[in-house]
Design an enzyme around this catalytic site. Structure first.
Site, PDB file in Angstrom:
ATOM      1  N   LYS A   1       0.860  -1.192   0.000  1.00  0.00           N
ATOM      2  CA  LYS A   1       0.000   0.000   0.000  1.00  0.00           C
ATOM      3  C   LYS A   1       0.893   1.237   0.000  1.00  0.00           C
ATOM      4  O   LYS A   1       1.523   1.563   1.004  1.00  0.00           O
ATOM      5  CB  LYS A   1      -0.924   0.006   1.224  1.00  0.00           C
ATOM      6  CG  LYS A   1      -1.948   1.137   1.190  1.00  0.00           C
ATOM      7  CD  LYS A   1      -2.846   1.100   2.405  1.00  0.00           C
ATOM      8  CE  LYS A   1      -3.998   2.080   2.248  1.00  0.00           C
ATOM      9  NZ  LYS A   1      -3.577   3.460   1.968  1.00  0.00           N
TER      10      LYS A   1
ATOM     11  N   ARG B   1      -3.857   8.647  -5.394  1.00  0.00           N
ATOM     12  CA  ARG B   1      -4.555   7.744  -6.313  1.00  0.00           C
ATOM     13  C   ARG B   1      -4.709   8.429  -7.663  1.00  0.00           C
ATOM     14  O   ARG B   1      -5.042   9.619  -7.748  1.00  0.00           O
ATOM     15  CB  ARG B   1      -5.938   7.401  -5.725  1.00  0.00           C
ATOM     16  CG  ARG B   1      -6.697   6.275  -6.426  1.00  0.00           C
ATOM     17  CD  ARG B   1      -6.278   4.933  -5.920  1.00  0.00           C
ATOM     18  NE  ARG B   1      -7.136   3.861  -6.438  1.00  0.00           N
ATOM     19  CZ  ARG B   1      -8.103   3.273  -5.729  1.00  0.00           C
ATOM     20  NH1 ARG B   1      -8.356   3.656  -4.491  1.00  0.00           N
ATOM     21  NH2 ARG B   1      -8.796   2.280  -6.249  1.00  0.00           N
TER      22      ARG B   1
END
Length: 618
Positions: free
Chosen positions: A260, A265
Site C-alpha cells: 500500500k 490515487r
C-alpha cells in the site's frame, strides 16, 4: 424525501422531459460532471453585493445579518420578501436557472465579476416566495436539502418505474397498478441497481438522462458504458484489525497482498483514435480519486505514456498510485513531499519532485471493460500489454499468501520499502471483480499500526479553532473536528484536538484556516454548547487523525441516534497525522463509518451484539 422527489421527477417526465437533466443537476448542486471542473466560483462578498443592490442594503448590513442568522440564503430571502417591485418578472423555470448558473460559471476575464453580479441580480429579482433562499445557497455551493446523490438516484429509479418514459407518446402515469407490492418493490430495486451501476461505470448525467428518456432504463447498459476519458469512482477498501481477520474474511478463497503506497490515487485514461485505432496520447488524461482532472498536474507522466504501452495496446484505463520518488537513491519519498508539487498547469521543466507511477489494476483494455473480470485475469493482462521502467512505471509489489507468517513477512517488507502496509484482495471468484464506487470488504487494508489500537485513521473536517496560549499564542492551539452525516447532510462534532502539531505546522495551519473563518456556525453544524470554539470555519479542510479508541460521549454529536438517542461517539486521545488535500469535506469519514469503527473495537464486541454494515456505494 425520496418519494417527494420521485413524484416531482414523474411530473417532469410526463410534462416537460427536457427539464429532467437540469432538475437532477440542481438537486445535487452541480453544473456538470466533476471531471469538467465547472464551478461557480462566486465569493460571498460578491453575492452580498448583488443581493444588496437589489434590496437597498449595504454589504455591512448583510454581513451583520448573516452573523446573526448563520446563513446568507435565509438573509437574502428575508430581504427579498420586503422588496417591492413595480413590475413582476416572469416566474423562474428550471432550464433558465440552470443555464444561467452555467453561464455564470463560464464567465472569465477582467469584467467577469460585474457580469456575474448582473446575471445573479436578474435571477434574484425574479424570485418568489422561498426561491431566493435556495438560489443564493445554490450560488454559494451550499445547497442543504438533506439529499445525497444515492437518494437522488433512488428517486429517479422510483420515478421511471412508476411513470416509465415513453418516446412514442403512450405515457403510463402509474405502472404500479395491477401488480402486487412485492412485485413493484422488486421492479424498483432492479431499476435502482441498474441506474446506480450504470452511473458508476459512466458518471455523466449528460449521457444517462437522455438515454433514460429515449430508450428506457433497460437500455442504459447498452448505451452508457465505461469509456476512456470518463473517470470512475474508484473501489476502496475496508480496514482490517489484524492478520487473522484476513483469513476470516477470505476463508476458502485465494488472496493476494499488495504493498500500500503512500501517494495519490490516479486513474490514467488513454483513448484510441477513431481512424486507425492507435492510442490517442493527445487525449490521454489523469484523474484523481475525486474524479477531478489532474492532467495538467502531471505533464511528466503524460510524456512517459508511449513507453508504457506495448504495440498491441490501443486504449486502456489504469488504476495507479503516484508516489514521490528519489531517482538517485531509488527510493520512495513521503506523501508530504508529493503534496508540494504544483496542483495545476505545471511545466515539466520546472518540476522538482519526481514521481513514480505504481500500477495495480486494469479496468479497460482495447475497447473492453474488465471490471467484472477476476483480479488474476486483470493482472495477467497488465503483464502482457505494458512495459515497465524502474523509477517511472512499476507494478505494485505483490505476493499471493497462504499463511499468517507470509502475510506478516510481506507487511514487514512493505514497511521497509516505505509503504503504509498492505492491500489484501481476492484473486478469483465473484469477490475478485472491481467494485466501482464501493468501499468493499473484498479489499482489506492492513497498515503497520492497525495491529494496535483503532484499526483505521479518521478523515475529519475542521469546523472550529481555539486560541493558543503560552508558546502557542498567536496561533490556534486546538481545533474542533467533525465527521459528516451524509444522510442528514450535516457535520457532527467528533473531538477536540491539540496534539501532533509542531509550532511551525501550527503557523501554517493557522494561516490556511484564516481564509475560511466565518462569523457564526453553519446551520448544518451539530455540536455541544460546552465545545464552542473561539473561531468557526467553513467546512473546507480535511485532516487525517489517529486515536487510541472511540467511546460514547454525551458532549459530541458524531453518529448520535445510531447507537444511543442522547449520546454521540468521540475519539479518545486524538492525534494529528496529516492534512488530506486530496479529499473534499464531502469525502470525510461518515457518521456510519464512525459507528462501525466503534462497534469493531474488541471491548465493544465482547459486551454488545455488533451491527454489520454491508458494502454499499459511497
Amino acid at each position: 424525501m425520496v418519494e417527494f422527489l420521485s413524484n416531482y421527477f414523474r411530473s417532469v417526465i410526463a410534462l416537460t422531459p427536457d427539464d429532467l437533466l437540469p432538475s437532477v443537476y440542481m438537486c445535487l448542486n452541480q453544473l456538470a460532471p466533476a471531471y469538467h471542473s465547472l464551478e461557480l466560483g462566486i465569493a460571498e462578498t460578491y453575492l452580498m453585493k448583488a443581493v444588496g443592490q437589489c434590496t437597498g442594503r449595504t454589504v455591512a448590513q448583510l454581513r451583520a445579518a448573516v452573523a446573526r442568522e448563520g446563513d446568507l440564503g435565509t438573509v437574502a430571502a428575508h430581504a427579498r420578501a420586503t422588496q417591492r417591485t413595480m413590475f413582476q418578472q416572469p416566474p423562474l423555470k428550471a432550464r433558465r436557472v440552470f443555464n444561467a448558473l452555467k453561464d455564470i460559471a463560464r464567465m472569465t476575464g477582467q469584467a467577469s465579476v460585474n457580469k456575474k453580479i448582473a446575471k445573479i441580480q436578474s435571477l434574484f429579482t425574479a424570485c418568489r416566495n422561498c426561491e431566493a433562499k435556495y438560489l443564493v445557497r445554490s450560488l454559494e455551493g451550499k445547497l442543504r436539502i438533506g439529499l445525497a446523490e444515492q437518494s437522488v438516484l433512488q428517486a429517479l429509479a422510483l420515478a421511471v418505474t412508476v411513470t416509465p418514459p415513453s418516446p412514442q407518446g403512450q405515457l403510463m402515469l402509474d405502472a404500479s397498478k395491477g401488480i402486487s407490492p412485492e412485485q413493484f418493490k422488486a421492479r424498483v430495486d432492479a431499476n435502482a441497481l441498474l441506474i446506480k451501476t450504470t452511473y458508476c461505470e459512466c458518471p455523466n448525467y449528460d449521457a444517462i438522462i437522455p438515454v433514460l428518456l429515449e430508450h428506457g432504463v433497460e437500455s442504459l447498459p447498452k448505451h452508457c458504458r465505461l469509456t476512456p476519458g470518463v473517470p470512475l469512482k474508484p473501489m476502496l477498501a475496508h480496514p482490517a484489525r489484524g492478520v487473522q481477520e484476513l483469513f476470516d474474511r477470505f476463508e476458502g478463497s485465494q488472496f493476494t497482498c499488495e504493498w500500500k503506497y503512500d501517494g495519490e490515487r490516479a486513474q490514467i485514461h488513454v483513448p484510441s483514435t477513431t481512424d486507425d485505432g492507435a492510442p490517442d496520447y493527445s487525449r490521454a488524461a489523469i484523474f484523481s480519486r475525486n474524479q477531478e482532472n489532474n492532467t495538467s498536474k502531471y505533464p511528466d507522466v503524460l510524456c512517459r505514456l508511449p513507453s508504457l504501452l506495448k504495440d498491441n495496446t490501443r486504449s486502456c484505463v489504469l488504476d495507479c498510485e503516484v508516489v514521490a520518488y528519489d531517482p538517485v537513491q531509488k527510493q520512495i519519498l513521503p506523501f508530504q513531499i508529493l503534496s508540494t508539487r504544483k496542483r495545476k498547469d505545471a511545466n515539466e521543466s520546472d518540476i522538482k519532485v519526481q514521481v513514480c507511477v505504481f500500477i495495480f489494476d486494469l479496468l479497460y483494455l482495447n475497447g473492453e471493460p474488465l471490471v467484472t473480470s477476476p483480479l488474476r485475469k486483470r493482472r495477467e493482462l497488465l503483464s502482457e500489454n505494458f512495459n515497465y521502467t524502474p523509477g517511472e512505471w512499476e507494478r505494485a509489489t505483490h505476493k499471493d499468501c497462504t499463511s499468517a507468517e507470509e502475510v506478516q513477512q510481506e507487511l514487514s517488507e512493505g514497511v521497509k520499502g516505505s509503504c503504509e502496509g498492505l492491500m489484501v484482495k481476492a484473486l478469483e471468484g465473484p469477490r475478485s471483480k472491481y467494485d466501482i464506487a464501493r468501499r468493499s470488504h473484498n479489499w482489506l487494508k492492513l497498515k503497520k499500526d492497525y495491529l494496535e489500537g483503532v484499526g483505521d485513521t479518521v478523515d475529519a473536517v475542521v469546523i472550529g479553532g481555539y486560541y493558543g496560549k503560552g508558546k502557542r499564542a498567536g496561533t490556534y492551539g486546538g481545533f474542533l473536528l467533525a465527521c459528516r452525516d451524509d444522510q442528514g447532510d450535516e457535520y457532527q462534532s467528533l473531538c477536540k484536538i491539540g496534539t501532533g502539531f509542531t509550532d511551525e505546522l501550527l503557523q501554517t495551519l493557522t494561516a490556511e484556516l484564516k481564509q475560511h473563518v466565518i462569523d457564526a456556525p453553519r446551520s448544518y453544524y451539530r455540536y455541544d454548547a460546552g465545545h464552542i470554539p473561539d473561531a468557526w470555519f467553513s467546512p473546507a479542510l480535511v485532516w487525517e487523525v489517529r486515536c487510541a479508541d472511540l467511546s460514547l460521549s454525551p458532549s459530541h454529536r458524531a453518529a448520535q441516534g445510531l447507537l444511543d438517542r442522547d449520546k454521540g461517539i468521540s475519539l479518545r486521545f486524538p492525534r494529528f497525522v496529516r492534512s488530506r488535500d486530496d479529499k473534499t469535506p464531502e469525502q470525510a469519514t461518515t457518521a456510519q463509518q464512525i459507528m462501525q469503527m466503534y462497534l469493531n473495537q474488541d471491548q465493544v464486541k465482547n459486551n454488545t451484539q455488533t451491527q454489520q454494515v454491508e458494502d454499499d456505494f459511497y
